[in-house]
Design a protein around this motif. Structure first.
Motif, mmCIF file in Angstrom:
data_model
loop_
_atom_site.group_PDB
_atom_site.id
_atom_site.type_symbol
_atom_site.label_atom_id
_atom_site.label_comp_id
_atom_site.label_asym_id
_atom_site.label_seq_id
_atom_site.Cartn_x
_atom_site.Cartn_y
_atom_site.Cartn_z
ATOM 1 N N PHE A 408 1.817 -11.101 0.378
ATOM 2 C CA PHE A 408 0.427 -11.376 0.009
ATOM 3 C C PHE A 408 0.315 -11.304 -1.516
ATOM 4 N N VAL A 409 0.645 -12.406 -2.180
ATOM 5 C CA VAL A 409 0.784 -12.396 -3.635
ATOM 6 C C VAL A 409 -0.545 -12.242 -4.363
ATOM 7 N N GLU A 410 -1.658 -12.498 -3.684
ATOM 8 C CA GLU A 410 -2.965 -12.353 -4.338
ATOM 9 C C GLU A 410 -3.679 -11.057 -3.950
ATOM 10 N N SER A 411 -3.061 -10.247 -3.128
ATOM 11 C CA SER A 411 -3.680 -8.962 -2.790
ATOM 12 C C SER A 411 -3.528 -8.019 -3.978
ATOM 13 N N PRO A 412 -4.549 -7.219 -4.302
ATOM 14 C CA PRO A 412 -4.446 -6.306 -5.445
ATOM 15 C C PRO A 412 -3.248 -5.366 -5.365
ATOM 16 N N TYR A 413 -2.914 -4.923 -4.146
ATOM 17 C CA TYR A 413 -1.801 -3.987 -3.984
ATOM 18 C C TYR A 413 -0.462 -4.697 -3.776
ATOM 19 N N THR A 414 -0.433 -6.016 -3.863
ATOM 20 C CA THR A 414 0.779 -6.835 -3.668
ATOM 21 C C THR A 414 1.525 -6.367 -2.409
ATOM 22 N N ILE A 415 0.975 -6.685 -1.276
ATOM 23 C CA ILE A 415 1.514 -6.228 0.008
ATOM 24 C C ILE A 415 2.673 -7.131 0.448
ATOM 25 N N THR A 416 3.771 -6.513 0.843
ATOM 26 C CA THR A 416 4.885 -7.254 1.449
ATOM 27 C C THR A 416 5.153 -6.653 2.817
ATOM 28 N N THR A 417 5.336 -7.490 3.815
ATOM 29 C CA THR A 417 5.410 -6.976 5.184
ATOM 30 C C THR A 417 6.176 -7.931 6.104
ATOM 31 N N ILE A 445 3.328 -2.669 -3.189
ATOM 32 C CA ILE A 445 4.184 -2.657 -4.368
ATOM 33 C C ILE A 445 3.414 -2.216 -5.607
ATOM 34 N N THR A 446 2.131 -2.593 -5.701
ATOM 35 C CA THR A 446 1.337 -2.258 -6.886
ATOM 36 C C THR A 446 0.043 -1.542 -6.483
ATOM 37 N N PRO A 447 0.141 -0.334 -5.913
ATOM 38 C CA PRO A 447 -1.070 0.369 -5.474
ATOM 39 C C PRO A 447 -1.884 0.945 -6.628
ATOM 40 N N TYR A 448 -1.403 0.756 -7.857
ATOM 41 C CA TYR A 448 -2.135 1.305 -9.011
ATOM 42 C C TYR A 448 -3.288 0.418 -9.459
ATOM 43 N N TYR A 449 -3.407 -0.804 -8.897
ATOM 44 C CA TYR A 449 -4.540 -1.668 -9.239
ATOM 45 C C TYR A 449 -5.759 -1.331 -8.367
ATOM 46 N N PRO A 450 -6.970 -1.629 -8.813
ATOM 47 C CA PRO A 450 -8.171 -1.368 -8.016
ATOM 48 C C PRO A 450 -8.185 -2.235 -6.749
ATOM 49 N N GLY A 451 -8.612 -1.643 -5.627
ATOM 50 C CA GLY A 451 -8.699 -2.373 -4.372
ATOM 51 C C GLY A 451 -9.971 -3.183 -4.276
ATOM 52 N N VAL A 452 -10.191 -3.817 -3.114
ATOM 53 C CA VAL A 452 -11.340 -4.713 -2.954
ATOM 54 C C VAL A 452 -12.554 -4.016 -2.350
ATOM 55 N N ILE A 453 -12.350 -2.886 -1.658
ATOM 56 C CA ILE A 453 -13.468 -2.184 -1.026
ATOM 57 C C ILE A 453 -13.976 -1.058 -1.927
ATOM 58 N N TYR A 454 -13.072 -0.127 -2.274
ATOM 59 C CA TYR A 454 -13.478 1.063 -3.026
ATOM 60 C C TYR A 454 -13.283 0.915 -4.537
ATOM 61 N N LYS A 455 -12.660 -0.214 -4.938
ATOM 62 C CA LYS A 455 -12.443 -0.488 -6.363
ATOM 63 C C LYS A 455 -11.633 0.618 -7.048
ATOM 64 N N LYS A 456 -10.721 1.215 -6.290
ATOM 65 C CA LYS A 456 -9.872 2.280 -6.816
ATOM 66 C C LYS A 456 -8.407 1.981 -6.515
ATOM 67 N N SER A 457 -7.528 2.662 -7.246
ATOM 68 C CA SER A 457 -6.100 2.529 -6.950
ATOM 69 C C SER A 457 -5.806 3.146 -5.595
ATOM 70 N N GLY A 458 -4.699 2.731 -4.992
ATOM 71 C CA GLY A 458 -4.342 3.239 -3.674
ATOM 72 C C GLY A 458 -4.126 4.737 -3.650
ATOM 73 N N THR A 459 -3.573 5.292 -4.739
ATOM 74 C CA THR A 459 -3.302 6.725 -4.781
ATOM 75 C C THR A 459 -4.565 7.548 -5.035
ATOM 76 N N SER A 460 -5.693 6.895 -5.323
ATOM 77 C CA SER A 460 -6.962 7.604 -5.548
ATOM 78 C C SER A 460 -7.796 7.701 -4.277
ATOM 79 N N LEU A 461 -7.259 7.201 -3.171
ATOM 80 C CA LEU A 461 -8.007 7.159 -1.914
ATOM 81 C C LEU A 461 -7.469 8.174 -0.913
#
Length: 622
Positions: A408-417, A445-461
């Motif tokens: 998912f190249v356009e997902s903020p967290y760059t998800i590979t699955t 791969i890049t959980p340090y970018y803000p997400g789409v729901i909470y607008k926070k990095s993955g490690t901040s949730l």
């Protein structure tokens, strides 16, 4: 008359049961050493381990692929026997040794080598040794080479490449001996690059970007000592705004990110080029030979397909395993390790191998008074926060193309699955008493970018919030929903989890076992296998290796390098070790020329050649 010294069984203690520790144990126990492993976790495998929850759902630190350059990994896997593998109908043609023995003349000349059968009749006319090749007729080629003094053939790339052309099948006798290597899927993994919108134009390298990319790639590949500078340059920043958006997305967002699990934000220029070359064999002109660079996955969970058979094999060889124990301190006298403290108990050995991640190693060294080694390891330990997850669906998710990975190249967290049941043996238990029909295993791969729901990095949730983010980012991809042949919804998800290494602490997600990765800061601090202490050795994917990029291959290569240091110390035959160093003599000569230019402060040899060409044409015009 001198008395023969009695044989002494040398004791080796290994602290850490990841891939590097298991590799050292494997190589040394087969050479007669007494080996004991100490591991803090309840199971072995380190970052590569998998396990099942009580409800039978399998989980893992991260889903993993096996690259075409994993020569040392494959060597180990081929030496671990298994009782059974998946039923497969793609093994090809089989011949018995008796059948091979019928073909011994110049009109029909067959031989076999490492379980595979070759018809070399057509090669007779061009064989450098002429009729000498007839000695191989109907025989084991490995033994023929040994008898004739040509055992070096087995390590000669040209000989192996030539032999491969004449392969016609496999030995029936060899088929009976299955290994963990047979648990790799024969079909290579294929990636879908998924956008948030449905688009026919997928990211790819554009032809007008090739000259610039060739230029910057050649600067790394034709350098040697100068690479120390390139290790400090961010590849992302180097190419941004210099290549097309399509090429950038393919090279950085896909290959440098989700496609192969590298952290694109901190990946260095040199590491990227080396990784690219390992995969695509740029200097050997194999870029367009897809069979040479596509990756594979196991046909069952990693521990079930590789790690557990490996540990069982080593136990049968005499390796002693201690799980759920912690290394607390190393006692040394400034010259050698005297003993280690494990769970408040002293453990002794002739040799001590520390197969620990750099974060654990740093803590142990600090506690044990290593004033020189500890600061170096401290600078090495740079955190990489890739996060693994699983989603279980109550219906089968149908993907049209076999052996597919999804990026998912356009997902903020760059998800590979990928959906594991599409790659695993038919009937593999996915858990929950058969209620799970499709199991998606993925990595952020890049959980340090803000997400789409909470607008926070993955490690901040929290874990629950992060799972909501992951599901939202997957289902917002219209490309994904378009690829899936049957309709699925969020309500079809009946199981979801973040890998249990991740814990909620002080409002953040923190991993109990931090992942290390190459970046622009830590290359110069990567240790070798030996230390100034005569019986203390280090091993792991963070060590300096010839593959030079943190992968399972670098981890196993490090284990082999460390093993060979010990084997050499005791005058024993070294273990097989594949070197990823440049083998082309012309390129090695160019690298030496660039070393000279670098030593006198001149530009890269590629730049120098460009300057010479420009001056030449300018002078011609005059």
């Amino acid at each position: 008359m001198k008395k023969k010294c009695p044989y002494i069984l040398m004791k080796v203690n290994i602290y850490g049961c990841g891939l590097s520790g298991l590799t050292v144990a494997h190589e040394l126990v087969e050479k007669g050493f007494q080996v004991e492993i100490f591991e803090k976790a309840p199971i072995g495998g380190g970052m590569a381990r998998s396990f099942r929850y009580d409800n039978g759902v399998p989980t893992e630190h991260s889903w993993r692929g096996y690259g075409p350059f994993y020569k040392n990994v494959f060597d180990i896997m081929k030496r671990i026997p298994v009782k059974e593998t998946c039923p497969r109908d793609d093994f090809g043609t089989y011949y018995s040794i008796e059948e091979v023995k019928k073909h011994t003349t110049k009109d029909s000349l067959w031989t076999y080598y490492k379980g595979e059968v070759y018809d070399v009749t057509e090669f007779m006319g061009s064989h450098p040794g002429g009729s000498l090749i007839l000695n191989a007729g109907g025989k084991n080629l490995e033994q023929v080479w040994e008898d004739l003094g040509y055992s070096w053939h087995m390590e000669n790339p040209y000989v192996m490449k030539t032999l491969k052309k004449y392969k016609i099948g496999k030995l029936k006798e060899g088929f009976q001996s299955k290994t963990t290597y047979d648990n790799l899927n024969t079909d290579s993994l294929k990636f879908f690059l998924l956008d948030n919108s449905v688009s026919e134009k997928k990211a790819s390298i554009k032809i007008h970007d090739v000259p610039y990319l060739s230029y910057i790639f050649s600067k790394v590949l034709f350098s040697n000592k100068r690479r120390r500078d390139y290790y400090k340059i961010s590849f992302d920043k180097l190419v941004k705004n210099k290549i097309s958006k399509s090429s950038f997305r393919y090279l950085v967002d896909f290959i440098g990110g989700a496609g192969y699990g590298i952290d694109k934000k901190s990946l260095s220029y040199a590491h990227y080029v080396l990784f690219f070359n390992h995969n695509f064999n740029v200097l050997n002109f194999k870029f367009f030979n897809r069979k040479d660079f596509l990756w594979k996955v196991l046909n069952k969970p990693t521990s079930e397909g590789w790690i557990e058979p490996w540990i069982s094999f080593l136990k049968n060889k005499g390796v002693k395993f201690n799980f759920n124990v912690s290394l607390e301190r190393i006692k040394h006298d400034g010259k050698k390790v005297e003993y280690c403290v494990v769970n408040a108990t002293r453990v002794v050995a002739e040799e001590h191998i520390f197969a620990l991640d750099p974060y654990s190693l740093k803590r142990i060294l600090k506690r044990s008074n290593f004033p020189v080694l500890q600061p170096k390891i401290e600078k090495l330990s740079t955190v990489n926060n890739q996060i693994s997850f699983r989603l279980g669906f109550r219906k089968k998710v149908k993907i049209p193309i076999k052996n597919t990975g999804l990026t998912f190249v356009e997902s903020p967290y760059t998800i590979t699955t990928y959906f594991q049941e599409d790659h695993w043996c038919p009937g593999t238990n996915l858990g929950m008493n058969g209620k799970i029909k499709s199991l998606m295993s993925g990595t952020l791969i890049t959980p340090y970018y803000p997400g789409v729901i909470y607008k926070k990095s993955g490690t901040s949730l929290t874990k629950q919030q992060l799972l909501e983010e992951i599901i939202e980012q997957i289902f917002m991809s219209k490309d994904f929903l378009n690829v899936v042949e049957n309709k699925i919804t969020k309500e079809d998800i009946i199981f979801k989890e973040i890998f249990p290494d991740w814990e909620e602490k002080n409002g953040r997600l923190v991993s109990k076992n931090v992942k290390w990765n190459n970046n622009t800061l830590n290359q110069e601090y990567r240790p070798l296998g030996n230390t100034k202490y005569s019986n203390m050795f280090l091993t792991g994917g963070h060590n300096l290796t010839t593959v030079d990029v943190w992968t399972m291959e670098s981890t196993v290569e490090s284990g082999k390098i460390t093993s060979n240091m010990i084997l050499e110390k005791y005058n024993k035959k070294k273990a097989y070790l594949y070197s990823h160093s440049e083998k082309n003599e012309i390129i090695k000569t160019i690298q030496k020329m660039d070393d000279f230019l670098y030593s006198v402060g001149l530009p890269n040899i590629v730049d120098v050649l460009f300057i010479i060409v420009i001056i030449y044409f300018l002078l011609r015009r005059v």
